[in-house]
Design a protein around this motif. Structure first.
Motif, PDB file in Angstrom:
ATOM      1  N   ASP A 108      36.100  40.970  43.442  1.00 17.30           N
ATOM      2  CA  ASP A 108      35.931  41.936  42.327  1.00 17.30           C
ATOM      3  C   ASP A 108      37.278  42.554  41.711  1.00 17.30           C
ATOM      4  O   ASP A 108      37.051  43.259  40.712  1.00 17.30           O
ATOM      5  CB  ASP A 108      35.013  43.252  42.893  1.00 17.30           C
ATOM      6  CG  ASP A 108      34.031  42.442  43.484  1.00 17.30           C
ATOM      7  OD1 ASP A 108      33.212  41.474  42.960  1.00 17.30           O
ATOM      8  OD2 ASP A 108      33.153  43.247  44.309  1.00 17.30           O
ATOM      9  N   ARG A 136      40.699  43.266  39.975  1.00 12.86           N
ATOM     10  CA  ARG A 136      41.660  42.678  39.021  1.00 12.86           C
ATOM     11  C   ARG A 136      43.045  42.709  39.020  1.00 12.86           C
ATOM     12  O   ARG A 136      43.564  43.687  39.920  1.00 12.86           O
ATOM     13  CB  ARG A 136      41.116  42.900  37.543  1.00 12.86           C
ATOM     14  CG  ARG A 136      39.610  43.027  37.056  1.00 12.86           C
ATOM     15  CD  ARG A 136      39.228  43.860  36.078  1.00 12.86           C
ATOM     16  NE  ARG A 136      40.355  43.645  34.792  1.00 12.86           N
ATOM     17  CZ  ARG A 136      39.981  43.528  33.598  1.00 12.86           C
ATOM     18  NH1 ARG A 136      38.763  43.528  33.189  1.00 12.86           N
ATOM     19  NH2 ARG A 136      41.116  43.775  32.759  1.00 12.86           N
ATOM     20  N   ASP A 137      43.610  41.766  38.424  1.00  6.96           N
ATOM     21  CA  ASP A 137      45.167  41.853  38.621  1.00  6.96           C
ATOM     22  C   ASP A 137      45.746  43.304  38.285  1.00  6.96           C
ATOM     23  O   ASP A 137      46.927  43.474  38.618  1.00  6.96           O
ATOM     24  CB  ASP A 137      45.732  40.886  38.029  1.00  6.96           C
ATOM     25  CG  ASP A 137      45.526  39.194  38.520  1.00  6.96           C
ATOM     26  OD1 ASP A 137      45.305  39.453  39.686  1.00  6.96           O
ATOM     27  OD2 ASP A 137      45.589  38.269  37.864  1.00  6.96           O
ATOM     28  N   ASP A 189      44.286  46.271  38.421  1.00  4.28           N
ATOM     29  CA  ASP A 189      43.790  47.374  39.261  1.00  4.28           C
ATOM     30  C   ASP A 189      45.146  48.007  39.883  1.00  4.28           C
ATOM     31  O   ASP A 189      46.076  47.235  40.367  1.00  4.28           O
ATOM     32  CB  ASP A 189      42.808  46.853  40.044  1.00  4.28           C
ATOM     33  CG  ASP A 189      41.417  46.607  39.558  1.00  4.28           C
ATOM     34  OD1 ASP A 189      41.430  47.199  38.263  1.00  4.28           O
ATOM     35  OD2 ASP A 189      40.783  46.024  40.228  1.00  4.28           O
TER      36      ASP A 189
END
Length: 109
Positions: free
Chosen positions: A47, A49-50, A52
């Motif tokens: 869940d 993302r890169d 985050d």
């Protein structure tokens, strides 16, 4: 970017184990009596993302979404217990005001 105290680290790790999740998430959404609300959740590894921002804890992580990072930069997250309950305490230097419950904040944007 975000500091997690040892008490908060312990609680985040405990929550990840109890909820069988990879991370506890913290984001901001519009609403609340002061303009923005802190929104807590859980996430699995897929869940995230890169973009985050992730703070690794002992047995889990705290993940902040990219849209919330500019508002949470410099924030300290602690976990406090009192006679009336326990909660994460967010000390956000970017907030210009907050409501009495501590869940809703406002920023000069």
């Amino acid at each position: 970017m975000i500091t997690v105290t040892p008490r908060a680290n312990h609680q985040i790790s405990k929550l990840c184990e109890e909820n069988n999740c990879y991370a506890i998430t913290l984001n901001l959404k519009g609403g609340g009596c002061a303009g923005f609300e802190y929104e807590w959740g859980t996430a699995q590894a897929e869940d995230l993302r890169d973009d985050d921002f992730v703070v690794w804890c002992d047995n889990g992580a705290l993940a902040v979404g990219s849209h919330s990072q500019m508002f949470l930069a410099g924030t300290e997250i602690d976990y406090v217990k009192s006679l009336v309950g326990s909660n994460f305490e967010i000390k956000n230097p970017n907030a210009v005001s907050s409501c009495g419950c501590g869940v809703s904040v406002n920023f000069n944007i």
